[in-house]
Design an enzyme around this catalytic site. Structure first.
Site, PDB file in Angstrom:
ATOM      1  N   GLU A 245     -11.138  -5.909   8.459  1.00  0.00           N
ATOM      2  CA  GLU A 245     -10.457  -4.776   7.824  1.00  0.00           C
ATOM      3  C   GLU A 245     -10.741  -4.829   6.327  1.00  0.00           C
ATOM      4  O   GLU A 245     -10.166  -5.646   5.621  1.00  0.00           O
ATOM      5  CB  GLU A 245      -8.947  -4.889   8.084  1.00  0.00           C
ATOM      6  CG  GLU A 245      -8.180  -3.699   7.582  1.00  0.00           C
ATOM      7  CD  GLU A 245      -6.662  -3.883   7.642  1.00  0.00           C
ATOM      8  OE1 GLU A 245      -6.183  -5.024   7.562  1.00  0.00           O
ATOM      9  OE2 GLU A 245      -5.967  -2.864   7.745  1.00  0.00           O
TER      10      GLU A 245
ATOM     11  N   ASN B 260       0.810  -1.228   0.000  1.00  0.00           N
ATOM     12  CA  ASN B 260       0.000   0.000   0.000  1.00  0.00           C
ATOM     13  C   ASN B 260       0.843   1.278   0.000  1.00  0.00           C
ATOM     14  O   ASN B 260       0.470   2.271  -0.623  1.00  0.00           O
ATOM     15  CB  ASN B 260      -1.029  -0.006   1.137  1.00  0.00           C
ATOM     16  CG  ASN B 260      -0.424  -0.135   2.506  1.00  0.00           C
ATOM     17  OD1 ASN B 260       0.672  -0.673   2.654  1.00  0.00           O
ATOM     18  ND2 ASN B 260      -1.111   0.351   3.512  1.00  0.00           N
TER      19      ASN B 260
ATOM     20  N   PRO C 195      10.103  -6.287  -0.735  1.00  0.00           N
ATOM     21  CA  PRO C 195       8.805  -5.664  -0.984  1.00  0.00           C
ATOM     22  C   PRO C 195       7.749  -6.719  -1.313  1.00  0.00           C
ATOM     23  O   PRO C 195       8.073  -7.896  -1.522  1.00  0.00           O
ATOM     24  CB  PRO C 195       9.079  -4.795  -2.216  1.00  0.00           C
ATOM     25  CG  PRO C 195      10.188  -5.484  -2.937  1.00  0.00           C
ATOM     26  CD  PRO C 195      11.027  -6.181  -1.876  1.00  0.00           C
TER      27      PRO C 195
ATOM     28  N   GLY D   1       2.305  -5.591   7.616  1.00  0.00           N
ATOM     29  CA  GLY D   1       1.373  -6.330   6.768  1.00  0.00           C
ATOM     30  C   GLY D   1       0.149  -6.746   7.558  1.00  0.00           C
ATOM     31  O   GLY D   1      -0.190  -6.133   8.579  1.00  0.00           O
TER      32      GLY D   1
ATOM     33  N   CYS E 193      -3.393   1.452   6.567  1.00  0.00           N
ATOM     34  CA  CYS E 193      -3.623   0.678   7.798  1.00  0.00           C
ATOM     35  C   CYS E 193      -4.446   1.487   8.794  1.00  0.00           C
ATOM     36  O   CYS E 193      -5.338   0.962   9.451  1.00  0.00           O
ATOM     37  CB  CYS E 193      -2.297   0.251   8.405  1.00  0.00           C
ATOM     38  SG  CYS E 193      -1.170   1.615   8.739  1.00  0.00           S
TER      39      CYS E 193
ATOM     40  N   GLU F 227       4.022  -4.459  12.533  1.00  0.00           N
ATOM     41  CA  GLU F 227       3.042  -3.367  12.348  1.00  0.00           C
ATOM     42  C   GLU F 227       1.932  -3.943  11.482  1.00  0.00           C
ATOM     43  O   GLU F 227       2.119  -4.172  10.291  1.00  0.00           O
ATOM     44  CB  GLU F 227       3.720  -2.186  11.661  1.00  0.00           C
ATOM     45  CG  GLU F 227       4.828  -1.583  12.510  1.00  0.00           C
ATOM     46  CD  GLU F 227       5.538  -0.461  11.763  1.00  0.00           C
ATOM     47  OE1 GLU F 227       4.862   0.459  11.309  1.00  0.00           O
ATOM     48  OE2 GLU F 227       6.766  -0.544  11.638  1.00  0.00           O
ATOM     49  N   LEU F 228       0.794  -4.159  12.111  1.00  0.00           N
ATOM     50  CA  LEU F 228      -0.231  -4.981  11.450  1.00  0.00           C
ATOM     51  C   LEU F 228      -1.483  -4.164  11.124  1.00  0.00           C
ATOM     52  O   LEU F 228      -1.478  -2.944  11.166  1.00  0.00           O
ATOM     53  CB  LEU F 228      -0.540  -6.192  12.335  1.00  0.00           C
ATOM     54  CG  LEU F 228       0.712  -7.014  12.726  1.00  0.00           C
ATOM     55  CD1 LEU F 228       0.353  -8.198  13.596  1.00  0.00           C
ATOM     56  CD2 LEU F 228       1.477  -7.471  11.488  1.00  0.00           C
TER      57      LEU F 228
HETATM   58  P1  NAD Z   1       0.366  -9.273   3.648  1.00  0.00           P
HETATM   59  O1  NAD Z   1       0.416  -9.660   5.080  1.00  0.00           O
HETATM   60  O2  NAD Z   1      -0.377 -10.131   2.706  1.00  0.00           O
HETATM   61  O3  NAD Z   1       1.843  -9.147   3.031  1.00  0.00           O
HETATM   62  C1  NAD Z   1       2.815  -8.329   3.615  1.00  0.00           C
HETATM   63  C2  NAD Z   1       4.199  -8.797   3.181  1.00  0.00           C
HETATM   64  O4  NAD Z   1       4.440 -10.110   3.691  1.00  0.00           O
HETATM   65  C3  NAD Z   1       4.381  -8.910   1.670  1.00  0.00           C
HETATM   66  O5  NAD Z   1       5.690  -8.507   1.340  1.00  0.00           O
HETATM   67  C4  NAD Z   1       4.191 -10.394   1.422  1.00  0.00           C
HETATM   68  O6  NAD Z   1       4.818 -10.840   0.249  1.00  0.00           O
HETATM   69  C5  NAD Z   1       4.869 -10.978   2.648  1.00  0.00           C
HETATM   70  N1  NAD Z   1       4.469 -12.347   3.020  1.00  0.00           N
HETATM   71  C6  NAD Z   1       3.391 -13.050   2.614  1.00  0.00           C
HETATM   72  N2  NAD Z   1       3.360 -14.264   3.240  1.00  0.00           N
HETATM   73  C7  NAD Z   1       4.454 -14.301   4.055  1.00  0.00           C
HETATM   74  C8  NAD Z   1       4.962 -15.266   4.971  1.00  0.00           C
HETATM   75  N3  NAD Z   1       4.353 -16.433   5.173  1.00  0.00           N
HETATM   76  N4  NAD Z   1       6.083 -14.971   5.659  1.00  0.00           N
HETATM   77  C9  NAD Z   1       6.712 -13.778   5.477  1.00  0.00           C
HETATM   78  N5  NAD Z   1       6.271 -12.820   4.627  1.00  0.00           N
HETATM   79  C10 NAD Z   1       5.152 -13.090   3.911  1.00  0.00           C
HETATM   80  O7  NAD Z   1      -0.194  -7.772   3.638  1.00  0.00           O
HETATM   81  P2  NAD Z   1      -0.583  -6.896   2.376  1.00  0.00           P
HETATM   82  O8  NAD Z   1      -1.856  -7.408   1.810  1.00  0.00           O
HETATM   83  O9  NAD Z   1       0.603  -6.765   1.503  1.00  0.00           O
HETATM   84  O10 NAD Z   1      -0.819  -5.462   3.079  1.00  0.00           O
HETATM   85  C11 NAD Z   1      -2.012  -5.070   3.649  1.00  0.00           C
HETATM   86  C12 NAD Z   1      -1.968  -5.220   5.157  1.00  0.00           C
HETATM   87  O11 NAD Z   1      -0.887  -4.485   5.708  1.00  0.00           O
HETATM   88  C13 NAD Z   1      -3.216  -4.644   5.822  1.00  0.00           C
HETATM   89  O12 NAD Z   1      -3.640  -5.520   6.825  1.00  0.00           O
HETATM   90  C14 NAD Z   1      -2.727  -3.330   6.418  1.00  0.00           C
HETATM   91  O13 NAD Z   1      -3.497  -2.860   7.498  1.00  0.00           O
HETATM   92  C15 NAD Z   1      -1.346  -3.731   6.831  1.00  0.00           C
HETATM   93  N6  NAD Z   1      -0.525  -2.535   7.041  1.00  0.00           N
HETATM   94  C16 NAD Z   1      -0.165  -2.179   8.321  1.00  0.00           C
HETATM   95  C17 NAD Z   1       0.574  -1.023   8.545  1.00  0.00           C
HETATM   96  C18 NAD Z   1       1.005  -0.598   9.935  1.00  0.00           C
HETATM   97  O14 NAD Z   1       1.899   0.230  10.032  1.00  0.00           O
HETATM   98  N7  NAD Z   1       0.401  -1.116  10.998  1.00  0.00           N
HETATM   99  C19 NAD Z   1       0.948  -0.215   7.463  1.00  0.00           C
HETATM  100  C20 NAD Z   1       0.547  -0.598   6.183  1.00  0.00           C
HETATM  101  C21 NAD Z   1      -0.183  -1.758   5.988  1.00  0.00           C
END
Ligand code: NAD
Length: 466
Positions: free
Chosen positions: A368, A141, A165, A215, A271, A237-238
């Protein structure tokens, strides 16, 4: 300029396609690096660490130079970011500026040595040491600024980094990696790209001393489990499901624009976006109409079009998720005061959506949605609104809106979250801590807390000289 370990090692992993969400068509590709390639990347990060940690003044200079390099490459970075992520170009420029600003902020931040005096004839001094190679895993994002939120404090603290990334948005990060490489010593920051299980292997790699992840909650749990194998420090940071609680004295017209953009910026893929609105029952219809009027008239289109205020959803799986939770809410009895459907055009466009009459247990309220869909729920008593705001497993942020900021702040105190805003939402300063509670995170990012999160205390304890 080589940007990945595989390229530096002289071979290219088979590429995977990068899709432009404004068209749904591939426009670029990135190396699909395999987990065993991480051994070399982490090993090189270890070797680079010894030089990088040794000279704080050289680090400061290199990080400032890196910030200048990012600014100089701003046009290319911003256009590529919009192309792969979808956001309007002006938002990409702002993201590039925040990336450079993070480098500048942390370049000038140093940990403080402290002496403890407890009345005994000993001198106890706390110094701070870097950890070693840090793994950063970031979502799609805000690919650049979230990467910077990881590498700026980690590198300033004297660590090196392997950065992965999202496979949906590798391109701007690869370019950023090559821009930073003009200012940083070799292997201090390595960008690796690829599909799973690359992230899982990086999180469990025994040569990594800190895994910093941003993520979703389920992936965050998987990362924590993977890192547990080598008892590596984790910062998570979720996700969030922030509520905006409107008090009964609001002037709807005065806050409607701010509230709308707090929910819809970056197409709702933030997020800490407003993901639920609680309005007093007496004002509920007025709030729904004010937000719906904005949702119906906002300019939706490709991010590269200068008139666009709201771009496409960033990728096909996310579009499918948003459509699913919206259709489920409508099937459960909700009504779309605006939108409620995909747009009939190429690319991943979803009509900006305001939902009313939403059952409180609907997944668009309890989960979410992470997209351009906003439920507006009525409440009768303030206690009911605060309970509802606190009723999910998330605890990232929340806001309270009122013409009386002191009254709003008193209600904001009752929100179970890491950051509570009054009369706005999702505004952050680089100098403040950022930490979710409950399922929204582990550890603290931002400000000096983000620096110390990448350091370990080292204590020297000796008798006091007489
Ligand atoms: P995601 O959890 O699907 O992926 C995040 C990252 O993890 C990606 O780089 C992905 O390739 C990697 N990944 C996937 N499976 C993995 C595994 N098993 N082990 C290690 N890495 C793995 O999240 P997304 O869909 O890319 O992003 C959206 C989410 O991120 C939303 O829930 C949002 O709220 C959250 N987010 C949180 C913050 C914060 O600061 N709290 C900021 C931005 C986004």
């Amino acid at each position: 300029m080589p940007t990945s370990e595989a390229e530096r090692a002289g071979y290219l992993a088979a590429p995977f396609a990068v899709v432009d969400p404004a068209t749904g068509e591939p426009f670029d590709e990135a190396p699909d690096q395999q987990p065993d390639e991480l051994d070399t990347a982490v090993d090189r990060a270890h070797r680079a660490w010894h030089g990088w940690r040794a000279d704080p003044a050289a680090r400061t200079a290199a990080l400032r130079e890196a910030a200048d390099a990012v600014e100089a490459a701003g046009d290319d970075l911003a256009r590529l970011l919009t192309r792969e992520q979808g956001k309007p170009l002006a938002e990409s420029y702002a993201e590039v500026a925040r990336t450079a600003a993070r480098l500048c902020y942390f370049a000038d931040l140093a940990p403080r040595t402290r002496r403890i005096a407890d009345g005994r004839p000993v001198r106890s001094e706390i110094r701070w040491r870097p950890l070693g190679p840090v793994a950063a895993i970031v979502p799609w994002n805000f690919p650049l600024q979230l990467a910077a939120a990881k590498f700026a404090p980690a590198l300033a603290a004297g660590n090196t980094m392997v950065l992965k990334p999202s496979p949906f948005t590798p391109s701007a990060t690869r370019l950023l990696g090559s821009v930073l490489a003009t200012a940083l010593p070799e292997d201090v920051l390595t960008v690796v790209t690829g599909r799973e299980p690359l992230g899982a292997r990086l999180a469990s790699h025994p040569g990594i001393r800190h895994v910093t992840f941003t993520g979703s909650v389920p992936t965050g749990r998987a990362v924590a489990q993977a890192a547990a194998a080598s008892l590596t420090r984790v910062t998570l940071e979720l996700g969030g499901n922030d509520a905006a609680v409107l008090l009964d004295d609001i002037e709807v017209d005065r806050i409607a624009d701010r509230l709308f953009w707090a929910a819809f910026r970056n197409c709702g893929q933030v997020c800490m976006a407003v993901k639920r609105v609680y309005a007093p029952a007496r004002l509920h219809t007025e709030v729904v109409e004010a937000l719906a009027q904005r949702a119906k008239t906002v300019a939706v289109g490709p991010g590269l079009d200068p008139d666009t205020r709201l771009g496409p959803v960033s990728n096909a799986p996310q579009l499918a998720r948003i459509d699913h939770v919206t259709q489920q809410a409508l099937a459960d009895g909700a009504r779309a005061a605006a939108g409620g459907h995909r747009l009939d055009r190429p690319g991943y466009f979803f009509a900006p959506t305001i939902l009313t009459d939403v059952p409180p247990g609907s997944p668009v309220v309890t989960g979410e949605q992470f997209g351009p869909v906003l439920p507006v729920l009525p409440y009768r008593s303030l206690d009911e609104a605060v309970d509802a705001a606190n009723s999910t497993g998330f605890g990232l942020g929340g806001s309270v809106w009122s013409t009386d900021p002191d009254r709003a702040e008193a209600v904001a105190e009752r929100l179970e979250c890491g950051t509570a805003w009054v009369n706005h939402h999702a505004e952050l300063s680089l100098a403040q801590p950022f930490a979710g509670v409950k399922d929204s995170g582990v550890g603290v990012a931002g400000g000096p807390w983000g620096l110390y999160g990448n350091l370990r205390p080292f204590v020297v304890h000796r008798p006091q000289e007489t």
